[in-house]
Design a protein around this motif. Structure first.
Motif, PDB file in Angstrom:
ATOM      1  N   ASN A 101       0.970  -1.575  -0.231  1.00 22.75           N
ATOM      2  CA  ASN A 101       0.036   0.162   0.053  1.00 22.75           C
ATOM      3  C   ASN A 101       0.650   1.514  -0.432  1.00 22.75           C
ATOM      4  O   ASN A 101       0.301   2.201   0.845  1.00 22.75           O
ATOM      5  CB  ASN A 101      -0.523   0.314   1.035  1.00 22.75           C
ATOM      6  N   LEU A 102       2.050   1.497  -0.326  1.00 22.07           N
ATOM      7  CA  LEU A 102       2.798   2.138  -1.285  1.00 22.07           C
ATOM      8  C   LEU A 102       2.583   3.365  -2.042  1.00 22.07           C
ATOM      9  O   LEU A 102       1.420   3.541  -2.809  1.00 22.07           O
ATOM     10  CB  LEU A 102       4.433   2.253  -1.394  1.00 22.07           C
ATOM     11  N   LEU A 103       2.490   4.797  -2.049  1.00 20.63           N
ATOM     12  CA  LEU A 103       1.722   5.793  -3.385  1.00 20.63           C
ATOM     13  C   LEU A 103       2.780   5.709  -3.831  1.00 20.63           C
ATOM     14  O   LEU A 103       3.584   5.691  -3.593  1.00 20.63           O
ATOM     15  CB  LEU A 103       1.211   6.840  -2.706  1.00 20.63           C
ATOM     16  N   SER A 104       2.295   5.366  -5.338  1.00 19.35           N
ATOM     17  CA  SER A 104       2.439   5.179  -6.523  1.00 19.35           C
ATOM     18  C   SER A 104       3.558   6.231  -7.089  1.00 19.35           C
ATOM     19  O   SER A 104       4.544   6.517  -7.690  1.00 19.35           O
ATOM     20  CB  SER A 104       2.492   4.605  -7.706  1.00 19.35           C
TER      21      SER A 104
ATOM     22  N   PRO B 132      -6.306   2.056  -5.469  1.00 18.81           N
ATOM     23  CA  PRO B 132      -6.635   0.999  -4.650  1.00 18.81           C
ATOM     24  C   PRO B 132      -7.324   1.174  -2.676  1.00 18.81           C
ATOM     25  O   PRO B 132      -6.698   2.277  -2.200  1.00 18.81           O
ATOM     26  CB  PRO B 132      -5.157  -0.159  -4.178  1.00 18.81           C
ATOM     27  N   GLY B 134      -6.431   0.170  -0.708  1.00 12.75           N
ATOM     28  CA  GLY B 134      -5.741  -0.264   0.466  1.00 12.75           C
ATOM     29  C   GLY B 134      -5.225   0.787   0.689  1.00 12.75           C
ATOM     30  O   GLY B 134      -3.958   1.692   1.896  1.00 12.75           O
ATOM     31  N   LEU B 135      -5.045   2.022   0.107  1.00 10.25           N
ATOM     32  CA  LEU B 135      -3.915   3.162  -0.243  1.00 10.25           C
ATOM     33  C   LEU B 135      -4.517   3.704   0.865  1.00 10.25           C
ATOM     34  O   LEU B 135      -3.979   4.497   2.121  1.00 10.25           O
ATOM     35  CB  LEU B 135      -3.249   4.147  -1.451  1.00 10.25           C
ATOM     36  N   ALA B 138      -3.932   2.691   4.589  1.00  6.06           N
ATOM     37  CA  ALA B 138      -2.921   2.966   5.385  1.00  6.06           C
ATOM     38  C   ALA B 138      -2.952   4.385   5.266  1.00  6.06           C
ATOM     39  O   ALA B 138      -2.259   4.282   6.308  1.00  6.06           O
ATOM     40  CB  ALA B 138      -1.673   3.243   4.072  1.00  6.06           C
ATOM     41  N   LYS B 152      -4.136  14.667  -0.599  1.00  5.61           N
ATOM     42  CA  LYS B 152      -2.383  13.406  -1.056  1.00  5.61           C
ATOM     43  C   LYS B 152      -2.540  11.823  -1.424  1.00  5.61           C
ATOM     44  O   LYS B 152      -1.377  11.698  -1.820  1.00  5.61           O
ATOM     45  CB  LYS B 152      -1.943  13.707   0.661  1.00  5.61           C
ATOM     46  N   VAL B 153      -3.407  11.517  -0.896  1.00  4.24           N
ATOM     47  CA  VAL B 153      -3.745  10.095  -1.659  1.00  4.24           C
ATOM     48  C   VAL B 153      -4.864   9.763  -2.945  1.00  4.24           C
ATOM     49  O   VAL B 153      -4.197   9.440  -3.726  1.00  4.24           O
ATOM     50  CB  VAL B 153      -4.649   8.961  -0.101  1.00  4.24           C
ATOM     51  N   GLU B 157      -2.489  10.093  -6.268  1.00  7.49           N
ATOM     52  CA  GLU B 157      -2.644   8.890  -7.193  1.00  7.49           C
ATOM     53  C   GLU B 157      -3.548   8.819  -8.067  1.00  7.49           C
ATOM     54  O   GLU B 157      -2.384   8.335  -8.868  1.00  7.49           O
ATOM     55  CB  GLU B 157      -2.779   7.681  -5.573  1.00  7.49           C
ATOM     56  N   HIS B 232       4.200   6.877 -11.675  1.00  6.90           N
ATOM     57  CA  HIS B 232       5.546   6.004 -11.476  1.00  6.90           C
ATOM     58  C   HIS B 232       4.922   4.719 -11.576  1.00  6.90           C
ATOM     59  O   HIS B 232       5.770   4.331 -10.926  1.00  6.90           O
ATOM     60  CB  HIS B 232       5.855   6.762 -10.605  1.00  6.90           C
ATOM     61  N   ARG B 233       3.686   4.128 -11.838  1.00 10.01           N
ATOM     62  CA  ARG B 233       3.396   2.886 -11.698  1.00 10.01           C
ATOM     63  C   ARG B 233       4.597   2.080 -12.227  1.00 10.01           C
ATOM     64  O   ARG B 233       4.810   1.812 -13.442  1.00 10.01           O
ATOM     65  CB  ARG B 233       1.839   2.653 -12.658  1.00 10.01           C
TER      66      ARG B 233
END
Ligand SMILES: Nc1ncnc2c1ncn2[C@@H]1O[C@H](COP(=O)(O)OP(=O)(O)OP(=O)(O)O)[C@@H](O)[C@H]1O
Ligand SMILES: [Mg+2]
Lengths: 335, 233
Positions: A101-104, B132, B134-135, B138, B152-153, B157, B232-233
Motif C-alpha cells: 500500500n505505497l503511494l505510487s 486502490p 488499500g492506500l 494505509a 494527498k492520496v 494518486e 510512476h506505476r
C-alpha cells in the motif's frame, strides 16, 4: 502515559465480537475474542482464510469498530475514540500490509514523509527522520526511487519505514510477508524481530504461514471461525498436550499401524548434541524406530517434534519414557 | 461571396482565423478553469460519498452523505444526457443573468462550463476509483485526516488519469465551442459558419478545420505525454 515496563500488557482485547451483515447472510467474524499482548513481545495470530484475523487486527487501530467488547492499546480504549483523539492514538500504532500500500506517485522518501506530514513535522525534521529510518530498514540509497522500481522485499521495507517513522510503540502486520518469496520473507521477519528488540516495539502480526510463528513469535494464538482456540507463549504451547499450535508448527502426519508403543518428543530449545535416541536404544535395549520428525534450528536453538516407535514390554517402555522426561524433554505417549 | 482575387484575401483570412483562434482560446480556457474546479470537486465527492466511502458520513450524517451522492449522480447524468445544442438553448436565460448577454465569447463560457463539469466529473470519478482502497486504509492507519486522504492520496494518486481526463475535456470543449460559435459565440466556429458556410468560402472552411484538427492533436498529445511523465506505476 503508562510507564514502559516490560511484561506489562500493551494490547488487551476483551470479549470483542463483530458481525458483518444481518439475517441469514450474517457472518460472525469475531466471536467473543479476548487476547493479551505484552509490551515488547512479538505476538502472532494464525488461522485459515476467513478465520477473522484481519478483522481482529483492524479493531486494534479502530479501522474496524467491534459491535461489543473492549480494545485497550497502551492504556487507551480504542473502541470509543474518534476524531482527533483517534488520529493521535493511531500515530502510536504503525501498520504494514500484504500488498504494501505505497503511494505510487511518491518517491520512497516521500512515502515515509507522508507519515510525518500527518503528524505535523516540519520539512527539515521530516527529511532527517525519513532518511534515518530508511537507513534503519536497509534502504540506504533508495530514497529517490519510486515504489515501482523496487522489489517486493524492498517495498515492504518502505512500508515498515513508513509505519515506524512516527516512532509508534505498536506495529500491526496484516500478512506482511504473504506476497514475498521464502528467502525475502525470512529477511523481512528478521528485520521485524531486530527492530522490535532495538526499539522496544510491540508487534502483533497475523499470518497463515506457520513458518512466521516459528521464526519470530514469542507468543501466538490460533484462530478459527472467529474464535481464539488457544493462546500463550509459543514454547509453552509447544509443550502443551494436544496443542493445535504444536501440531500445526511441527506436523508429523498420520500415526501408522503398529503394535508397539508410540511416543512424541518435543524438543524445545534443548541443544540436542546429546544423542537422545541412540542413548535410549543402548540404555534400555529398545530397537527405537523413528516414525516421523519435524525439527528445525531456529535462532541457534533446536526446536521440533519427533515421533518414535518403542517396541518392548510395558515396563521397558515406561522406563524409557521416564528416562526421557528426566532429561527435560516433553514426552507424550500416544499409544 | 468573398472575392478570392482580392489582394488582401489571404491576409484577411489569416487575420480572421487568428482572431477566431484567440476567442476560442479565451472561451475554452475560462470554461476549462471552471470545469476543472467544479468537475474535480464533483468527481471526488461522487466517489467519496458512496456507501462505505471516506465521506459516506457527511458532517456526521449518513443520510446527508447518501443524499449528496444521489443528487450529484442524477445531476451529472442529466448534464451528460442532454444534447449540447439543447443545453445551450435551455441555458440562455441563465447565461444572460450571469453575463448580461447570451451571445459572444464571454456568454459562451456558461454553457461550455455547464456541459464540461459533468463530463470531467465522470472522468475524475473513473480516475479516482482506480486508486486502490488499500492506500486510503494505509493513510487512515497513519492517523490522516479525511482532507489529507482526499488530497494527498486519492487525488494525488489519480493525477496521471486526471491529466488524460483533462486533455479529453479540452478536446470536448473545443468541439462544443465550435458549436456555440455557430450560433453567435465567436471563435473558430463562428468563422467557419459566417465565412465558410454563409459566404461559401472553402478556404475559410478548410482553414478552420485544419486548425481545429491541429489543436485537438496538440492537446491530446500533451495530455498523453503528461500522463506518461506523471505516472510512476
Ligand atoms: N467488510 C466485510 N463485509 C462482510 N463480510 C466481511 C467483511 N470483512 C470480512 N468479512 C467476513 O468476515 C470473515 C472474516 O474475515 P477476515 O478478513 O477477518 O478473515 P481472515 O482470517 O483475515 O482471512 P484471510 O486469511 O483470507 O485474509 C470472513 O467470512 C469474511 O467473509
Ligand atoms: Mg486477512
Amino acid at each position: 502515559m503508562i510507564p514502559a515496563t516490560t511484561g506489562s500488557t500493551m494490547i488487551s482485547v476483551s470479549r470483542v465480537s463483530k458481525t458483518y451483515g444481518s439475517g441469514a447472510a450474517a457472518v460472525r467474524a469475531l466471536d467473543d475474542v479476548s487476547l493479551s499482548v505484552s509490551r515488547g513481545e512479538i505476538f502472532g495470530v494464525v488461522g485459515q482464510s476467513g478465520a477473522g484475523k484481519s478483522t481482529l487486527i483492524r479493531t486494534i487501530n479502530s479501522l474496524e469498530r467491534p459491535d461489543s467488547g473492549s480494545v485497550l492499546v497502551d492504556g487507551r480504549e480504542m473502541t470509543t475514540l474518534s476524531g482527533a483523539e483517534l488520529r493521535a492514538a493511531r500515530h502510536n500504532i504503525g501498520m504494514i500490509f500484504q500488498h504494501f500500500n505505497l503511494l505510487s506517485s511518491r518517491t520512497v522518501q516521500a512515502n515515509v514523509e507522508l507519515s510525518l506530514e500527518i503528524t505535523g513535522a516540519g520539512r527539515p525534521a521530516r527529511r532527517a527522520r525519513a532518511l534515518e529510518i530508511l537507513e534503519l530498514v536497509g534502504l540506504h540509497g533508495k530514497a529517490q526511487a519510486y515504489p515501482a522500481q523496487l522489489s517486493g522485499g524492498q517495498k515492504q521495507r518502505v512500508g515498515i519505514a513508513r509505519a515506524l517513522a512516527s516512532s509508534p510503540s505498536v506495529l500491526l502486520s496484516d500478512e506482511a510477508t504473504s506476497a514475498l518469496d521464502p528467502e525475502t520473507t525470512r529477511q523481512i521477519l528478521d528485520l521485524i524481530r531486530e527492530l522490535s528488540k532495538d526499539l522496544g516495539l510491540t508487534v502483533l502480526l497475523i499470518t497463515h504461514e506457520m513458518d512466521v510463528v516459528k521464526r519470530i513469535c514469542d507468543s501466538a494464538a490460533v484462530m478459527s471461525g472467529g474464535r481464539i482456540l488457544e493462546q500463550g507463549p509459543v514454547d509453552q504451547l509447544l509443550t502443551t498436550e494436544k496443542s493445535l499450535l504444536g501440531q500445526a508448527l511441527f506436523p508429523l502426519g498420520e500415526i501408522p499401524e503398529t503394535s508397539s508403543a508410540v511416543v512424541e518428543i518435543t524438543f524445545n530449545g534443548v541443544t540436542t548434541d546429546r544423542p537422545v535416541i541412540a542413548q535410549l536404544a543402548r540404555k534400555h535395549g529398545i530397537d527405537v524406530g523413528i516414525l516421523g520428525a519435524a525439527v528445525e534450528t531456529i535462532h541457534g536453538r533446536q526446536t521440533g517434534r519427533t515421533r518414535l516407535e518403542l517396541p518392548g514390554d510395558e515396563l521397558t517402555v515406561a522406563g524409557a519414557v521416564e528416562d526421557l522426561r528426566s532429561q527435560g524433554l516433553f514426552v507424550e505417549v500416544i499409544k | 461571396m468573398i472575392d478570392r482575387n482580392d489582394p488582401y484575401f489571404w491576409a484577411d483570412l489569416l487575420d480572421t482565423i487568428l482572431k477566431g483562434t484567440g476567442e476560442t482560446f479565451y472561451t475554452v480556457g475560462l470554461s476549462l478553469l471552471f470545469t476543472v474546479i467544479f468537475g474535480l470537486a464533483t468527481g471526488v465527492l461522487l466517489v467519496a460519498t458512496e456507501a462505505g466511502g471516506l465521506l459516506s458520513k457527511l458532517f456526521g450524517s449518513r443520510a446527508l452523505g447518501f443524499f449528496v451522492n444521489r443528487v450529484l449522480d442524477v445531476v451529472v447524468n442529466i448534464g451528460r444526457s442532454v444534447p449540447f445544442i439543447i443545453l445551450m438553448i435551455l441555458l440562455i436565460p441563465f447565461t444572460r443573468l450571469l453575463t448580461g448577454s447570451f451571445i459572444g465569447p464571454t456568454a459562451a463560457i456558461v454553457p461550455l462550463t455547464i456541459a464540461g463539469i459533468p463530463f470531467f466529473a465522470r472522468l475524475v470519478e473513473i480516475g479516482i476509483r482506480e486508486v486502490p482502497v488499500g492506500l486510503v486504509e494505509a493513510a487512515q492507519s497513519l492517523g490522516a485526516t479525511r482532507w489529507t486522504i482526499l488530497t494527498k492520496v486519492m487525488v494525488a494518486e489519480a493525477v496521471p488519469a486526471l491529466a488524460l481526463g483533462l486533455s479529453t475535456t479540452v478536446v470536448g470543449l473545443i468541439g462544443y465551442s465550435a458549436m456555440v460559435g455557430a450560433v453567435g459565440g465567436g471563435g473558430l466556429g463562428d468563422v467557419a459558419f459566417r465565412y465558410g458556410y454563409q459566404r461559401y468560402s472553402p478556404e475559410y472552411m478548410f482553414g478552420v478545420v485544419i486548425l481545429l484538427v491541429l489543436l485537438v492533436q496538440v492537446f491530446q498529445s500533451l495530455g498523453n505525454f503528461a500522463a506518461r511523465r506523471l505516472s510512476h506505476r
